[in-house]
Design a protein around this motif. Structure first.
Motif, PDB file in Angstrom:
ATOM      1  N   SER A 118     164.800  37.753  58.289  1.00 49.40           N
ATOM      2  CA  SER A 118     165.465  37.421  57.028  1.00 49.40           C
ATOM      3  C   SER A 118     166.553  38.462  56.769  1.00 49.40           C
ATOM      4  O   SER A 118     166.520  39.577  57.316  1.00 49.40           O
ATOM      5  N   ALA A 119     167.507  38.121  55.939  1.00 47.21           N
ATOM      6  CA  ALA A 119     168.554  39.076  55.570  1.00 47.21           C
ATOM      7  C   ALA A 119     167.933  40.323  54.934  1.00 47.21           C
ATOM      8  O   ALA A 119     168.419  41.444  55.139  1.00 47.21           O
ATOM      9  N   GLU A 120     166.838  40.137  54.194  1.00 46.75           N
ATOM     10  CA  GLU A 120     166.153  41.268  53.559  1.00 46.75           C
ATOM     11  C   GLU A 120     165.609  42.244  54.605  1.00 46.75           C
ATOM     12  O   GLU A 120     165.760  43.464  54.480  1.00 46.75           O
ATOM     13  N   ARG A 121     164.948  41.701  55.625  1.00 49.10           N
ATOM     14  CA  ARG A 121     164.375  42.558  56.676  1.00 49.10           C
ATOM     15  C   ARG A 121     165.462  43.202  57.531  1.00 49.10           C
ATOM     16  O   ARG A 121     165.327  44.342  57.978  1.00 49.10           O
ATOM     17  N   ILE A 122     166.549  42.479  57.772  1.00 52.64           N
ATOM     18  CA  ILE A 122     167.664  43.047  58.530  1.00 52.64           C
ATOM     19  C   ILE A 122     168.303  44.180  57.728  1.00 52.64           C
ATOM     20  O   ILE A 122     168.649  45.229  58.280  1.00 52.64           O
ATOM     21  N   ALA A 123     168.436  44.000  56.417  1.00 47.67           N
ATOM     22  CA  ALA A 123     168.968  45.064  55.560  1.00 47.67           C
ATOM     23  C   ALA A 123     168.075  46.307  55.618  1.00 47.67           C
ATOM     24  O   ALA A 123     168.576  47.441  55.693  1.00 47.67           O
ATOM     25  N   ALA A 124     166.761  46.115  55.606  1.00 48.00           N
ATOM     26  CA  ALA A 124     165.828  47.245  55.701  1.00 48.00           C
ATOM     27  C   ALA A 124     165.982  47.946  57.047  1.00 48.00           C
ATOM     28  O   ALA A 124     165.980  49.188  57.121  1.00 48.00           O
ATOM     29  N   TYR A 125     166.111  47.171  58.102  1.00 56.40           N
ATOM     30  CA  TYR A 125     166.313  47.740  59.439  1.00 56.40           C
ATOM     31  C   TYR A 125     167.575  48.599  59.467  1.00 56.40           C
ATOM     32  O   TYR A 125     167.563  49.738  59.942  1.00 56.40           O
ATOM     33  N   ILE A 126     168.673  48.062  58.953  1.00 61.64           N
ATOM     34  CA  ILE A 126     169.941  48.796  58.947  1.00 61.64           C
ATOM     35  C   ILE A 126     169.812  50.069  58.109  1.00 61.64           C
ATOM     36  O   ILE A 126     170.287  51.141  58.508  1.00 61.64           O
ATOM     37  N   ALA A 127     169.153  49.981  56.963  1.00 61.46           N
ATOM     38  CA  ALA A 127     168.962  51.161  56.109  1.00 61.46           C
ATOM     39  C   ALA A 127     168.206  52.263  56.854  1.00 61.46           C
ATOM     40  O   ALA A 127     168.591  53.437  56.805  1.00 61.46           O
ATOM     41  N   ASN A 128     167.146  51.896  57.536  1.00 57.49           N
ATOM     42  CA  ASN A 128     166.360  52.889  58.264  1.00 57.49           C
ATOM     43  C   ASN A 128     167.130  53.479  59.442  1.00 57.49           C
ATOM     44  O   ASN A 128     167.035  54.684  59.708  1.00 57.49           O
ATOM     45  N   GLU A 129     167.897  52.650  60.139  1.00 56.30           N
ATOM     46  CA  GLU A 129     168.726  53.142  61.246  1.00 56.30           C
ATOM     47  C   GLU A 129     169.807  54.090  60.727  1.00 56.30           C
ATOM     48  O   GLU A 129     170.046  55.146  61.314  1.00 56.30           O
ATOM     49  N   LEU A 130     170.446  53.721  59.627  1.00 52.45           N
ATOM     50  CA  LEU A 130     171.502  54.552  59.058  1.00 52.45           C
ATOM     51  C   LEU A 130     170.935  55.871  58.536  1.00 52.45           C
ATOM     52  O   LEU A 130     171.498  56.944  58.788  1.00 52.45           O
ATOM     53  N   HIS A 131     169.814  55.789  57.843  1.00 45.24           N
ATOM     54  CA  HIS A 131     169.162  57.006  57.343  1.00 45.24           C
ATOM     55  C   HIS A 131     168.850  57.961  58.494  1.00 45.24           C
ATOM     56  O   HIS A 131     169.148  59.157  58.429  1.00 45.24           O
ATOM     57  N   ALA A 132     168.260  57.447  59.557  1.00 49.90           N
ATOM     58  CA  ALA A 132     167.888  58.288  60.706  1.00 49.90           C
ATOM     59  C   ALA A 132     169.121  58.893  61.375  1.00 49.90           C
ATOM     60  O   ALA A 132     169.103  60.078  61.749  1.00 49.90           O
ATOM     61  N   ALA A 133     170.177  58.125  61.517  1.00 49.47           N
ATOM     62  CA  ALA A 133     171.387  58.626  62.175  1.00 49.47           C
ATOM     63  C   ALA A 133     172.076  59.703  61.339  1.00 49.47           C
ATOM     64  O   ALA A 133     172.502  60.746  61.872  1.00 49.47           O
ATOM     65  N   VAL A 134     172.187  59.480  60.031  1.00 46.85           N
ATOM     66  CA  VAL A 134     172.830  60.467  59.147  1.00 46.85           C
ATOM     67  C   VAL A 134     172.008  61.757  59.118  1.00 46.85           C
ATOM     68  O   VAL A 134     172.564  62.862  59.167  1.00 46.85           O
ATOM     69  N   LEU A 135     170.697  61.629  59.086  1.00 47.52           N
ATOM     70  CA  LEU A 135     169.835  62.808  59.098  1.00 47.52           C
ATOM     71  C   LEU A 135     169.964  63.565  60.418  1.00 47.52           C
ATOM     72  O   LEU A 135     170.113  64.792  60.434  1.00 47.52           O
ATOM     73  N   ALA A 136     169.943  62.845  61.539  1.00 42.35           N
ATOM     74  CA  ALA A 136     170.033  63.485  62.856  1.00 42.35           C
ATOM     75  C   ALA A 136     171.401  64.126  63.089  1.00 42.35           C
ATOM     76  O   ALA A 136     171.492  65.252  63.604  1.00 42.35           O
ATOM     77  N   GLU A 137     172.463  63.429  62.707  1.00 42.63           N
ATOM     78  CA  GLU A 137     173.805  63.913  63.015  1.00 42.63           C
ATOM     79  C   GLU A 137     174.346  64.912  61.993  1.00 42.63           C
ATOM     80  O   GLU A 137     175.133  65.789  62.347  1.00 42.63           O
ATOM     81  N   TYR A 138     173.923  64.778  60.718  1.00 39.98           N
ATOM     82  CA  TYR A 138     174.516  65.610  59.660  1.00 39.98           C
ATOM     83  C   TYR A 138     173.491  66.353  58.808  1.00 39.98           C
ATOM     84  O   TYR A 138     173.878  67.041  57.852  1.00 39.98           O
ATOM     85  N   LYS A 139     172.220  66.193  59.104  1.00 40.02           N
ATOM     86  CA  LYS A 139     171.158  66.859  58.329  1.00 40.02           C
ATOM     87  C   LYS A 139     171.299  66.555  56.840  1.00 40.02           C
ATOM     88  O   LYS A 139     171.143  67.425  55.988  1.00 40.02           O
ATOM     89  N   PHE A 140     171.609  65.290  56.532  1.00 44.59           N
ATOM     90  CA  PHE A 140     171.851  64.875  55.161  1.00 44.59           C
ATOM     91  C   PHE A 140     171.001  63.655  54.845  1.00 44.59           C
ATOM     92  O   PHE A 140     170.810  62.787  55.698  1.00 44.59           O
ATOM     93  N   GLU A 141     170.482  63.598  53.603  1.00 44.06           N
ATOM     94  CA  GLU A 141     169.757  62.429  53.123  1.00 44.06           C
ATOM     95  C   GLU A 141     170.315  62.014  51.769  1.00 44.06           C
ATOM     96  O   GLU A 141     170.499  62.848  50.884  1.00 44.06           O
ATOM     97  N   PHE A 142     170.579  60.732  51.632  1.00 39.75           N
ATOM     98  CA  PHE A 142     170.946  60.186  50.331  1.00 39.75           C
ATOM     99  C   PHE A 142     169.694  60.110  49.465  1.00 39.75           C
ATOM    100  O   PHE A 142     168.603  59.882  49.985  1.00 39.75           O
ATOM    101  N   ASN A 143     169.827  60.270  48.150  1.00 37.15           N
ATOM    102  CA  ASN A 143     168.691  60.040  47.249  1.00 37.15           C
ATOM    103  C   ASN A 143     168.285  58.575  47.281  1.00 37.15           C
ATOM    104  O   ASN A 143     167.108  58.254  47.234  1.00 37.15           O
ATOM    105  N   GLU A 144     169.295  57.715  47.297  1.00 42.53           N
ATOM    106  CA  GLU A 144     169.093  56.271  47.442  1.00 42.53           C
ATOM    107  C   GLU A 144     170.141  55.772  48.414  1.00 42.53           C
ATOM    108  O   GLU A 144     171.305  56.141  48.329  1.00 42.53           O
ATOM    109  N   LEU A 145     169.702  54.921  49.318  1.00 41.85           N
ATOM    110  CA  LEU A 145     170.603  54.295  50.272  1.00 41.85           C
ATOM    111  C   LEU A 145     170.415  52.789  50.132  1.00 41.85           C
ATOM    112  O   LEU A 145     169.324  52.275  50.385  1.00 41.85           O
ATOM    113  N   GLU A 146     171.463  52.113  49.701  1.00 39.79           N
ATOM    114  CA  GLU A 146     171.400  50.678  49.437  1.00 39.79           C
ATOM    115  C   GLU A 146     172.229  49.946  50.491  1.00 39.79           C
ATOM    116  O   GLU A 146     173.394  50.273  50.706  1.00 39.79           O
ATOM    117  N   ILE A 147     171.605  48.974  51.133  1.00 42.62           N
ATOM    118  CA  ILE A 147     172.277  48.163  52.148  1.00 42.62           C
ATOM    119  C   ILE A 147     172.281  46.724  51.681  1.00 42.62           C
ATOM    120  O   ILE A 147     171.235  46.173  51.331  1.00 42.62           O
TER     121      ILE A 147
END
Length: 164
Positions: A118-147
């Motif tokens: 579903s679009a909802e599950r794909i959005a969750a997947y993208i959010a988790n991938e983006l969160h992991a990449a930003v954390l790994a590459e920049y050591k940064f976490e958003f308080n909220e990440l909305e996809i």
């Protein structure tokens, strides 16, 4: 008073064309079909670092990379209990509860660690991938990440990932 800053990023190239089929609780499925998905990102932070929430120049290539990985693939939810996925030499044989069988070359399939496509599950997947990449590459976490994942114009699903 609590405050927050946000960035919102939506570029024309934040898109992917993929095929999928939804699986329903009763074991039925919808026909195989595709969408031209578009993605928007919003990230919140309680304060600014060097007068920015997060540099646009750093987030755009990560989102593009995630979208590109989904592009021109059959999206299969490998965590769905109503699917049997057989790993054959060069193909995946995907058997549904209704006994329909898809035999697809592995190069055309993306197995996603989600319960449904579903679009909802794909959005969750993208959010988790983006969160992991930003954390790994920049050591940064958003308080909220909305996809937001738009399947067709005017029809979108939104997922928000909250910092623990």
């Amino acid at each position: 008073m609590k405050t927050a800053f946000s960035i919102r990023v939506y570029k024309q190239y934040f898109n992917f064309a993929s095929s999928h089929f939804m699986l329903f609780k009763d074991g039925t499925r919808e026909p195989l079909h595709g969408h031209n998905y578009r993605v928007q990102v919003k990230g919140n932070a309680p304060e600014l670092d060097d007068d920015m929430v997060f540099d646009f120049l750093n987030i755009k290539p990560i989102v593009r990379r995630i979208c590109d990985s989904l592009d021109h693939k059959l999206l299969i939810p490998k965590n769905n209990p109503n699917l049997v996925i057989e790993d054959r030499e060069n193909n995946y044989n995907i058997v549904c509860v209704d006994k329909s069988v898809f035999s697809i070359p592995k190069t055309d399939v993306l197995m996603l660690p989600i319960e449904n496509t579903s679009a909802e599950r794909i959005a969750a997947y993208i959010a988790n991938e983006l969160h992991a990449a930003v954390l790994a590459e920049y050591k940064f976490e958003f308080n909220e990440l909305e996809i937001e994942v738009e399947e067709t114009p005017g029809q979108a699903a939104v997922y928000t990932l909250f910092k623990e």
